[in-house]
Design a protein around this motif. Sequence first.
Motif, PDB file in Angstrom:
ATOM      1  N   TYR A  50       8.503 -14.622  -9.431  1.00  0.00           N
ATOM      2  CA  TYR A  50       9.644 -14.158 -10.202  1.00  0.00           C
ATOM      3  C   TYR A  50       9.334 -13.949 -11.683  1.00  0.00           C
ATOM      4  N   LEU A  51       8.309 -14.627 -12.189  1.00  0.00           N
ATOM      5  CA  LEU A  51       7.949 -14.482 -13.605  1.00  0.00           C
ATOM      6  C   LEU A  51       6.693 -13.641 -13.789  1.00  0.00           C
ATOM      7  N   ASP A  52       6.352 -12.867 -12.773  1.00  0.00           N
ATOM      8  CA  ASP A  52       5.131 -12.058 -12.821  1.00  0.00           C
ATOM      9  C   ASP A  52       5.130 -11.088 -13.995  1.00  0.00           C
ATOM     10  N   GLY A  53       6.296 -10.643 -14.406  1.00  0.00           N
ATOM     11  CA  GLY A  53       6.375  -9.685 -15.502  1.00  0.00           C
ATOM     12  C   GLY A  53       5.997 -10.242 -16.857  1.00  0.00           C
ATOM     13  N   ILE A  54       6.030 -11.574 -17.008  1.00  0.00           N
ATOM     14  CA  ILE A  54       5.712 -12.162 -18.313  1.00  0.00           C
ATOM     15  C   ILE A  54       4.554 -13.147 -18.271  1.00  0.00           C
ATOM     16  N   LEU A  55       4.223 -13.664 -17.087  1.00  0.00           N
ATOM     17  CA  LEU A  55       3.137 -14.635 -16.961  1.00  0.00           C
ATOM     18  C   LEU A  55       2.146 -14.148 -15.910  1.00  0.00           C
ATOM     19  N   GLU A  56       0.978 -13.723 -16.360  1.00  0.00           N
ATOM     20  CA  GLU A  56      -0.034 -13.215 -15.438  1.00  0.00           C
ATOM     21  C   GLU A  56      -0.678 -14.372 -14.683  1.00  0.00           C
ATOM     22  N   PRO A  57      -0.781 -14.275 -13.353  1.00  0.00           N
ATOM     23  CA  PRO A  57      -1.448 -15.335 -12.591  1.00  0.00           C
ATOM     24  C   PRO A  57      -2.955 -15.126 -12.568  1.00  0.00           C
ATOM     25  N   VAL A  58      -3.695 -16.216 -12.711  1.00  0.00           N
ATOM     26  CA  VAL A  58      -5.137 -16.198 -12.523  1.00  0.00           C
ATOM     27  C   VAL A  58      -5.393 -17.100 -11.319  1.00  0.00           C
ATOM     28  N   PHE A  59      -5.459 -16.472 -10.140  1.00  0.00           N
ATOM     29  CA  PHE A  59      -5.576 -17.249  -8.902  1.00  0.00           C
ATOM     30  C   PHE A  59      -6.973 -17.853  -8.746  1.00  0.00           C
ATOM     31  N   PRO A  60      -7.069 -19.033  -8.127  1.00  0.00           N
ATOM     32  CA  PRO A  60      -5.960 -19.867  -7.644  1.00  0.00           C
ATOM     33  C   PRO A  60      -5.231 -20.555  -8.798  1.00  0.00           C
ATOM     34  N   VAL A  61      -3.931 -20.662  -8.661  1.00  0.00           N
ATOM     35  CA  VAL A  61      -3.082 -21.254  -9.697  1.00  0.00           C
ATOM     36  C   VAL A  61      -2.777 -22.707  -9.352  1.00  0.00           C
ATOM     37  N   ILE A  62      -3.018 -23.595 -10.299  1.00  0.00           N
ATOM     38  CA  ILE A  62      -2.509 -24.967 -10.220  1.00  0.00           C
ATOM     39  C   ILE A  62      -1.159 -24.960 -10.924  1.00  0.00           C
ATOM     40  N   PRO A  63      -0.061 -25.224 -10.221  1.00  0.00           N
ATOM     41  CA  PRO A  63       1.254 -25.155 -10.854  1.00  0.00           C
ATOM     42  C   PRO A  63       1.551 -26.379 -11.712  1.00  0.00           C
ATOM     43  N   GLY A  64       2.668 -26.299 -12.431  1.00  0.00           N
ATOM     44  CA  GLY A  64       3.162 -27.445 -13.179  1.00  0.00           C
ATOM     45  C   GLY A  64       2.965 -27.362 -14.675  1.00  0.00           C
ATOM     46  N   TRP A  65       4.015 -27.688 -15.413  1.00  0.00           N
ATOM     47  CA  TRP A  65       3.973 -27.713 -16.877  1.00  0.00           C
ATOM     48  C   TRP A  65       4.253 -29.101 -17.451  1.00  0.00           C
ATOM     49  N   ASP A  66       5.046 -29.900 -16.758  1.00  0.00           N
ATOM     50  CA  ASP A  66       5.398 -31.242 -17.244  1.00  0.00           C
ATOM     51  C   ASP A  66       4.343 -32.260 -16.827  1.00  0.00           C
ATOM     52  N   VAL A  67       4.008 -33.185 -17.739  1.00  0.00           N
ATOM     53  CA  VAL A  67       2.988 -34.174 -17.399  1.00  0.00           C
ATOM     54  C   VAL A  67       3.167 -35.443 -18.218  1.00  0.00           C
ATOM     55  N   SER A  68       2.756 -36.551 -17.633  1.00  0.00           N
ATOM     56  CA  SER A  68       2.519 -37.790 -18.382  1.00  0.00           C
ATOM     57  C   SER A  68       1.185 -38.333 -17.901  1.00  0.00           C
ATOM     58  N   GLY A  69       0.454 -38.964 -18.819  1.00  0.00           N
ATOM     59  CA  GLY A  69      -0.849 -39.473 -18.433  1.00  0.00           C
ATOM     60  C   GLY A  69      -1.559 -40.150 -19.579  1.00  0.00           C
ATOM     61  N   VAL A  70      -2.867 -40.278 -19.421  1.00  0.00           N
ATOM     62  CA  VAL A  70      -3.690 -40.995 -20.390  1.00  0.00           C
ATOM     63  C   VAL A  70      -4.817 -40.078 -20.856  1.00  0.00           C
ATOM     64  N   VAL A  71      -5.037 -40.033 -22.156  1.00  0.00           N
ATOM     65  CA  VAL A  71      -6.121 -39.206 -22.694  1.00  0.00           C
ATOM     66  C   VAL A  71      -7.456 -39.760 -22.213  1.00  0.00           C
ATOM     67  N   SER A  72      -8.220 -38.915 -21.555  1.00  0.00           N
ATOM     68  CA  SER A  72      -9.541 -39.299 -21.078  1.00  0.00           C
ATOM     69  C   SER A  72     -10.626 -38.925 -22.081  1.00  0.00           C
ATOM     70  N   ARG A  73     -10.466 -37.716 -22.677  1.00  0.00           N
ATOM     71  CA  ARG A  73     -11.468 -37.257 -23.639  1.00  0.00           C
ATOM     72  C   ARG A  73     -10.849 -36.248 -24.597  1.00  0.00           C
ATOM     73  N   PRO A  74     -10.926 -36.504 -25.902  1.00  0.00           N
ATOM     74  CA  PRO A  74     -10.394 -35.525 -26.859  1.00  0.00           C
ATOM     75  C   PRO A  74     -11.411 -34.423 -27.142  1.00  0.00           C
ATOM     76  N   GLY A  75     -10.919 -33.234 -27.494  1.00  0.00           N
ATOM     77  CA  GLY A  75     -11.792 -32.141 -27.892  1.00  0.00           C
ATOM     78  C   GLY A  75     -12.422 -32.404 -29.245  1.00  0.00           C
ATOM     79  N   ALA A  76     -13.396 -31.582 -29.596  1.00  0.00           N
ATOM     80  CA  ALA A  76     -14.206 -31.814 -30.800  1.00  0.00           C
ATOM     81  C   ALA A  76     -13.386 -31.796 -32.079  1.00  0.00           C
ATOM     82  N   ALA A  77     -12.299 -31.011 -32.132  1.00  0.00           N
ATOM     83  CA  ALA A  77     -11.513 -30.884 -33.362  1.00  0.00           C
ATOM     84  C   ALA A  77     -10.268 -31.763 -33.375  1.00  0.00           C
ATOM     85  N   VAL A  78     -10.079 -32.558 -32.346  1.00  0.00           N
ATOM     86  CA  VAL A  78      -8.842 -33.330 -32.208  1.00  0.00           C
ATOM     87  C   VAL A  78      -8.918 -34.644 -32.970  1.00  0.00           C
ATOM     88  N   THR A  79      -7.945 -34.852 -33.848  1.00  0.00           N
ATOM     89  CA  THR A  79      -7.819 -36.116 -34.581  1.00  0.00           C
ATOM     90  C   THR A  79      -6.519 -36.839 -34.246  1.00  0.00           C
TER      91      THR A  79
END
Length: 311
Positions: A50-79
């Motif tokens: 239904y949102l194909d017109g605004i969000l292009e899929p790159v298959f295979p798609v892992i769905p989901g936007w909401d998350v809670s969790g624990v930081v495993s590894r920060p990126g190089a620029a992350v403070t």
Amino acid sequence: MKAISYSRYGGADVLEYGERPEPRVGPDSVLVEVRAAAVNPVDWKCREGYLDGILEPVFPVIPGWDVSGVVSRPGAAVTEFAAGDEVIGYVREDFLSRGTFAQYVAAPVRTLARKPAALSFAEAAGLPLVGLTAYQVLHRVLRLRAGETVLVHAAAGAVGSMAVQLARHLGARVIGAARESGQEHIRALGGEAVRYGEGPGELGEQVRALAPNGVDAAFDIIGGDLLRATPPLLAPGGRLASIADGGVTELGGSYAFARADAADLAALAALAEHGVLEVGVARTFPLERAAEAFRFNEAGGAGGKVVVTVD
């Protein structure tokens, strides 16, 4: 890593549980070890195209936007975050591919905030999308102020419940519309409940009885006939916003879509930490049964968030 994914649009039967590559972590992102991910209607709408017109899929798609969790590894620029930090996130990108129904997700820091200690991981996973939607509509679109009256459609649902709580915290009077089964919930959150009856006319009578001079603002979460019946219920100069129906602009209102904003998410987390916001969880499913979680959410009437947990 284990994940849920789909390789074509379709119903819940296209969801597959299996191995997917662990995501790469960019300089401005962190790798989050997922503890929980909430199901939202937009997730299955994306899955069905239904949102194909605004969000292009790159298959295979892992769905989901909401998350809670624990930081495993920060990126190089992350403070902002370090390994071991508990976080919540609205991890939406402008395409569909790297979602949260997985053991790990690479999350840009702009999508994250620290998890409220007062919430479980399951509860915290249910906060970002609905919280940001309600917060941004009330603060940025409707610009609701203390002492004003706001009408909230579907006020017993996930977004509506959040809107009632946030509006009450702002000092506004809330008239919440819902089916009969949601009346007590709205009142428990501090709203004045009105019932969807045989049609928009019956609802209008109830709202006018409570606010004879009209409401200052209206937050639509349903669209269609109920949205079109709302403008006559506004006071002169009243504001109207919808997250469900783009036709709201033809009625003089505004269409809204939540965006990732770390400051807004942090504000919501602080309110949850201080007991201002509650997130109700209707049911949890393990990751391997995510398809069942989707079906449960699609059936409607859950009475709270549907959450997938990840061991």
